[in-house]
Design a protein around this motif. Sequence first.
Motif, short mmCIF file in Angstrom:
data_model
loop_
_atom_site.label_atom_id
_atom_site.label_comp_id
_atom_site.label_asym_id
_atom_site.label_seq_id
_atom_site.Cartn_x
_atom_site.Cartn_y
_atom_site.Cartn_z
N ALA A 72 3.96 -1.12 3.61
CA ALA A 72 3.23 0.14 3.39
C ALA A 72 4.25 1.28 3.31
O ALA A 72 5.26 1.27 4.03
CB ALA A 72 2.24 0.39 4.53
N LEU A 111 -10.04 -0.47 3.19
CA LEU A 111 -9.22 -1.69 3.09
C LEU A 111 -9.74 -2.72 4.10
O LEU A 111 -10.24 -2.35 5.17
CB LEU A 111 -7.75 -1.37 3.41
CG LEU A 111 -7.00 -0.51 2.40
CD1 LEU A 111 -5.63 -0.12 2.98
CD2 LEU A 111 -6.83 -1.23 1.07
N VAL A 152 0.86 -1.18 0.00
CA VAL A 152 0.00 0.00 0.00
C VAL A 152 0.90 1.23 0.00
O VAL A 152 1.92 1.25 0.69
CB VAL A 152 -0.90 0.00 1.26
CG1 VAL A 152 -1.53 1.37 1.50
CG2 VAL A 152 -1.99 -1.07 1.15
#
Length: 218
Positions: free
Chosen positions: A139, A130, A67
């Motif tokens: 991330a 999410l 992400v």
Amino acid sequence: MSRKSLTLSAELHEYVVAHSTPLDPLARDLVEETWAALPRQAGMQIAPEQSVFLTILTRLLGVRRAVEVGTFTGLSSLAIARGLPEDGQLICFDISEQYTSVARRYWERAGVAERIELRLGAAAQRLRELPEEPTIDLAFIDADKPGYPAYWAEIVPRVRRGGAILVDNTLRGGRVLDPAGDETDSAIVRFNDLAREDDRVELVVLPLGDGVTLARKR
Ligand SMILES: C[S@@+](CC[C@H](N)C(=O)[O-])C[C@H]1O[C@@H](n2cnc3c(N)ncnc32)[C@H](O)[C@@H]1O
């Protein structure tokens, strides 16, 4: 306690870049296009040595699900996506259609567009869409600095044990030592304190680029 520290002169920084894997021609094109088209914003792009760091880390961790918060014209997303396997997935969050339209073109050119999903809108809200399960391997947080605590709050529970969270600009050119009323610098100071107190992770602040915090979920 050992007090080893190193201040990078311009020459030593050039040496670091020159002795790291360089950007390939496609990524160089992206950097050049960003500076030509968006000269006032181009400094937001990650540094070349951070780009190779992201790709190496993605490969080392065997990341499949990543992400990114703050995509801009795409240099960091390109670096992460290139480190993913063919069936890996990167979800990118940004508010700007204009900036990310450049990123989309480069994802296509690099042959990684299939691995990337772009979600436009305020990231603090969109991150909540999410799944809540801890499935994220990596991330990368690099959007508006006052938003960092909110992004951290949404992301940490969703990262798997042993997964990594990278946060950019955590040294602010050294101004974390004296934020002097600057709201963005002060936001980073507050974020750095918050992250250090978070028992869910172990972390280190790396003096790479403008400072990158590398956290590992316990
Ligand atoms: C520092 S730039 C990201 C640079 C990018 N990682 C790169 O390597 O080129 C910050 C980005 O965050 C985006 N942004 C700012 N506020 C945001 C918000 N509230 N939600 C999502 N994205 C935001 C901006 O549009 C901008 O593209």
